[in-house]
Write an enzyme that holds these catalytic residues in place. Structure first.
Site, PDB file in Angstrom:
ATOM      1  N   GLN A 133     -41.942   3.999 -14.757  1.00  0.00           N
ATOM      2  CA  GLN A 133     -41.525   5.035 -15.695  1.00  0.00           C
ATOM      3  C   GLN A 133     -42.532   6.169 -15.766  1.00  0.00           C
ATOM      4  OE1 GLN A 133     -41.270   3.024 -19.465  1.00  0.00           O
ATOM      5  NE2 GLN A 133     -43.462   2.939 -19.758  1.00  0.00           N
ATOM      6  N   HIS A 142     -31.788   8.841 -37.302  1.00  0.00           N
ATOM      7  CA  HIS A 142     -32.090   7.549 -37.924  1.00  0.00           C
ATOM      8  C   HIS A 142     -31.372   7.345 -39.259  1.00  0.00           C
ATOM      9  CE1 HIS A 142     -35.492   7.840 -34.989  1.00  0.00           C
ATOM     10  NE2 HIS A 142     -35.040   6.633 -34.762  1.00  0.00           N
ATOM     11  N   ASP A 168     -40.068   2.717 -31.892  1.00  0.00           N
ATOM     12  CA  ASP A 168     -40.844   3.759 -32.565  1.00  0.00           C
ATOM     13  C   ASP A 168     -40.942   3.519 -34.075  1.00  0.00           C
ATOM     14  OD1 ASP A 168     -38.485   4.941 -33.824  1.00  0.00           O
ATOM     15  OD2 ASP A 168     -38.046   5.883 -31.912  1.00  0.00           O
ATOM     16  N   ASP A 216     -35.524  -9.441 -24.432  1.00  0.00           N
ATOM     17  CA  ASP A 216     -34.443  -8.583 -23.971  1.00  0.00           C
ATOM     18  C   ASP A 216     -33.279  -8.688 -24.959  1.00  0.00           C
ATOM     19  OD1 ASP A 216     -32.827  -7.118 -21.867  1.00  0.00           O
ATOM     20  OD2 ASP A 216     -31.711  -8.993 -22.006  1.00  0.00           O
ATOM     21  N   ASP A 270     -30.308   0.661 -31.040  1.00  0.00           N
ATOM     22  CA  ASP A 270     -31.029   1.922 -30.863  1.00  0.00           C
ATOM     23  C   ASP A 270     -31.463   2.014 -29.404  1.00  0.00           C
ATOM     24  OD1 ASP A 270     -32.465   4.234 -31.188  1.00  0.00           O
ATOM     25  OD2 ASP A 270     -34.122   3.310 -32.280  1.00  0.00           O
ATOM     26  N   CYS A 271     -30.492   2.246 -28.534  1.00  0.00           N
ATOM     27  CA  CYS A 271     -30.716   2.153 -27.097  1.00  0.00           C
ATOM     28  C   CYS A 271     -30.986   3.522 -26.481  1.00  0.00           C
ATOM     29  CB  CYS A 271     -29.496   1.516 -26.426  1.00  0.00           C
ATOM     30  SG  CYS A 271     -27.926   2.141 -27.071  1.00  0.00           S
TER      31      CYS A 271
END
Length: 285
Positions: free
Chosen positions: A33, A64, A88, A140, A158-159
């Site tokens: 990444q 949110h 987050d 996962d 929240d993908c």
């Protein structure tokens, strides 16, 4: 004076958006990444992954608040909430504002994301990780919903976009697992992209969710950072009435909750389920 560094988003072919980089706080480029957090005068701290903006300090509250308060106030009596992703901490921050909730579980695939965001995006979590009702599970999301024996009133996915690591959170296997672990009258919601530019995502999610839930739809909000029109949130439940509550019922629950919000209010709650005709046409096409 030298020109400022510019960061360009690469989510869509043909057009996009740019940000001036006032200060790079963190950058990591690995074989997996490209992660960057930088400061921008207009939007505060910006986190981007693989060329796609994930969140900004300036407008994260819209996303949110809508992902949490819509399902929680529609349910009206939720005691257990499952957050998939959300490293987050901002989704946890908003969920934890509901005093009636007794258990909040968050499943994050990478423990490092939580540590990292506490350091570089502290305004997102605002101490919510210390809530005694909270449990962090490093796993996962698909694996968790397939195997857990726990049940929940509300599940919030929240993908990221359905490319790369987030792809598995848009599969039938994931939706089946979520349906299995929801209580009666449970609600599932998920980020589903900007439908004007990512219409196939909405159509595919709608079709797959429809195999498991009796009532499947979307609601929407405009989040400036996710450019291109309205962002859609998938909504799935076995109780159609939860999506069609009258404004006075929502207003009573909102007042009783003691919440103060910067975007969400009962009128926006009721109106958010109204969808543009091009999306409605695509869903029946």
């Amino acid at each position: 004076m030298a020109d400022k560094e510019m960061w360009y988003e690469t989510l869509h072919a043909g057009f996009g958006q740019y940000f001036s980089v006032d200060n790079v706080l963190y950058r990591e480029q690995t074989g997996h990444q490209d992660l960057i957090i930088f400061e921008n005068a207009a939007l505060g701290r910006v986190m981007a992954l693989d060329g796609v903006v994930q969140t900004t300090e300036r407008d994260e509250f819209i996303y949110h608040e809508m992902m949490t308060h819509i399902p929680l106030l529609a349910h009206g009596a939720a005691e257990s909430v499952l957050i998939i992703g959300g490293g987050d901490g901002a989704m946890l921050r908003e969920v934890s504002r509901h005093q009636g909730i007794k258990k909040i579980t968050m499943v994050e695939i990478d423990a490092g994301v939580v540590t990292f965001c506490k350091q570089y995006l502290p305004n997102h979590s605002q101490g919510a990780y210390d809530d005694p009702r909270f449990t962090l599970v490093i796993d996962d999301g698909v694996n968790f919903v397939k195997q857990t024996a726990e049940k929940f009133d509300v599940i919030i996915s929240d993908c990221t976009d359905p490319i790369g690591p987030g792809e598995s959170l848009f599969t039938s296997e994931f939706y089946a697992g979520c349906h299995r672990i929801l209580h009666e009258n449970g609600i599932f919601v998920a980020q589903n992209g900007v439908c004007f530019l990512q219409q196939d995502e909405a159509v595919n999610s709608h079709r797959k969710l429809g195999h498991y839930f009796k009532d499947v739809s979307f609601y929407q909000a405009a989040v400036p950072t996710y450019y291109g029109g309205i962002m859609t949130f998938a909504w799935a439940s076995d109780n159609p009435a939860l999506r069609q509550l009258d404004a006075s019922t929502i207003a009573k629950r909102f007042t009783a909750s003691g919440l103060t919000c910067r975007y969400y209010n009962p009128a926006i709650h009721a109106g958010s389920f109204a969808l543009p005709q091009y999306l409605l046409n695509a869903l029946v096409g």
